[in-house]
Write a protein that holds these residues in place. Sequence first.
Motif, PDB file in Angstrom:
ATOM      1  N   ASP A   1      23.367  17.615  44.888  1.00 33.30           N
ATOM      2  CA  ASP A   1      22.302  17.046  44.050  1.00 33.30           C
ATOM      3  C   ASP A   1      22.904  16.190  42.938  1.00 33.30           C
ATOM      4  O   ASP A   1      24.060  16.396  42.552  1.00 33.30           O
ATOM      5  N   ASP A   2      22.099  15.264  42.413  1.00 36.00           N
ATOM      6  CA  ASP A   2      22.489  14.470  41.242  1.00 36.00           C
ATOM      7  C   ASP A   2      23.832  13.796  41.428  1.00 36.00           C
ATOM      8  O   ASP A   2      24.607  13.677  40.473  1.00 36.00           O
ATOM      9  N   PHE A   3      24.112  13.341  42.647  1.00 38.56           N
ATOM     10  CA  PHE A   3      25.450  12.800  42.899  1.00 38.56           C
ATOM     11  C   PHE A   3      25.737  11.585  42.025  1.00 38.56           C
ATOM     12  O   PHE A   3      24.900  10.702  41.881  1.00 38.56           O
TER      13      PHE A   3
ATOM     14  N   ASP B   1      21.396  10.276  42.531  1.00 35.10           N
ATOM     15  CA  ASP B   1      20.740  10.650  41.286  1.00 35.10           C
ATOM     16  C   ASP B   1      19.710   9.611  40.832  1.00 35.10           C
ATOM     17  O   ASP B   1      19.897   8.407  41.003  1.00 35.10           O
ATOM     18  N   LYS B   2      18.654  10.120  40.210  1.00 40.07           N
ATOM     19  CA  LYS B   2      17.557   9.231  39.799  1.00 40.07           C
ATOM     20  C   LYS B   2      17.961   8.223  38.725  1.00 40.07           C
ATOM     21  O   LYS B   2      17.300   7.205  38.568  1.00 40.07           O
ATOM     22  N   SER B   3      19.039   8.476  37.993  1.00 40.88           N
ATOM     23  CA  SER B   3      19.443   7.512  36.972  1.00 40.88           C
ATOM     24  C   SER B   3      19.867   6.177  37.600  1.00 40.88           C
ATOM     25  O   SER B   3      19.688   5.127  36.980  1.00 40.88           O
TER      26      SER B   3
ATOM     27  N   ALA C   1      17.426   9.872  48.290  1.00 40.98           N
ATOM     28  CA  ALA C   1      17.356   9.326  46.937  1.00 40.98           C
ATOM     29  C   ALA C   1      16.230   9.998  46.176  1.00 40.98           C
ATOM     30  O   ALA C   1      15.120  10.128  46.688  1.00 40.98           O
ATOM     31  N   GLU C   2      16.494  10.451  44.949  1.00 42.08           N
ATOM     32  CA  GLU C   2      15.457  11.064  44.104  1.00 42.08           C
ATOM     33  C   GLU C   2      15.014  10.067  43.044  1.00 42.08           C
ATOM     34  O   GLU C   2      15.723   9.107  42.747  1.00 42.08           O
ATOM     35  N   GLY C   3      13.828  10.273  42.494  1.00 43.44           N
ATOM     36  CA  GLY C   3      13.369   9.442  41.377  1.00 43.44           C
ATOM     37  C   GLY C   3      12.843   8.069  41.785  1.00 43.44           C
ATOM     38  O   GLY C   3      12.934   7.115  41.013  1.00 43.44           O
TER      39      GLY C   3
HETATM   40 MG    MG Z   1      18.910  14.380  39.153  1.00 45.34          MG
END
Ligand code: MG
Length: 296
Positions: A182-184, A205-207, A238-240
């Motif tokens: 997660d959050d790679f 990661d969503k950033s 992909a998140e976010g």
């Molecule tokens: Mg994240």
Amino acid sequence: GTLCKPLNSEGVTRLFESTVRTAGPITPREIERALEAGELRVRYQPKIDLSAAAGLPVRGAEALVRWSHPERGLLTPERFLPAVERGGYMDRLTDHVFTSALGELKSWHRLDDTLTMAINLSATTLRDLDMPDRFESFAREANVPLDRIILEITETSALGDDPHALDVLTRLRLKGFGLSLDDFGTGYSSLVELYRMPLSELKVDKSFVAHLDSDREARIIVRSIIDLAQNLGLKTCAEGVETPGALDCLRELGCDQAQGFFITVPLASGTLDAFLTRWREKAMSLRLVASNVPEG
Ligand code: MG
Ligand code: C2E
Ligand code: MG
Ligand code: MG
């Protein structure tokens, strides 16, 4: 005078308690009560398939815990997980989320038995050598195949300095659970960990995803992450994803799956069916838009 009437001792206690209840630190007693009274709720955020020619179908979801606190209101995980961790309740919370999510997935399997469920694990859970067997027996009891369950870990929760964590991860993978990082891109020593861990998926990661529309650098980073994952034989999610532009961009870059507010916010239990109907229509209109775009 009347402006500053002295409080009797009961008044002081009541004032003190109500302040603590809504704003003070979360106490172990509150966590106990939450676990026993069922105040912890699980929401489910769908993951859609970007690769399928069939048109953006839902492939699964991620379980995200919430605390419906009678005095403090609805709390998000960032607000209470540190207290849960400090109080030593993380294993109980994880078991609760895991079994709730299994129950939900089992009901979805009446619609489509290939749907998957992802669960987030914290660092403490990865130190628990009995966890792989326990999760396996929960899943078998619920009659859910282990390869329909994906365990999400973060770079910081994953290896750290704990010699047992890699052992636990390996046991989980050998049993057939999916393992997602997660959050790679937000942790350190990403590449070393990527190389050492028995992963099946990498989550962007969503950033980075948040800036796909507007920022060339973000696109370059996301493309590199996806290429790296593909070359290592890992799936990508992909998140976010908050805009149709980000979704299009991810599709073009060959990302396998996507999640985000543009698709939907996390759903309450029992509402996947209604979402699927809504989503099929939205996905259809997205495909029409895409096919109207002139080539070249
Ligand atoms: Mg994240
Ligand atoms: P995560 O696993 O990286 O989950 C993604 C977070 O992004 C979730 O926040 C989700 O609601 C939010 N999100 C989803 N789509 C969008 C979007 O389009 N834009 C933006 N800005 N955000 C989006 P949430 O639910 O508050 O969870 C925060 C973190 O708490 C999670 O990050 C995860 O690390 C942790 N967490 C959540 N549930 C659990 C749990 O059951 N156990 C453990 N150990 N950790 C959990
Ligand atoms: Mg996650
Ligand atoms: Mg994440």
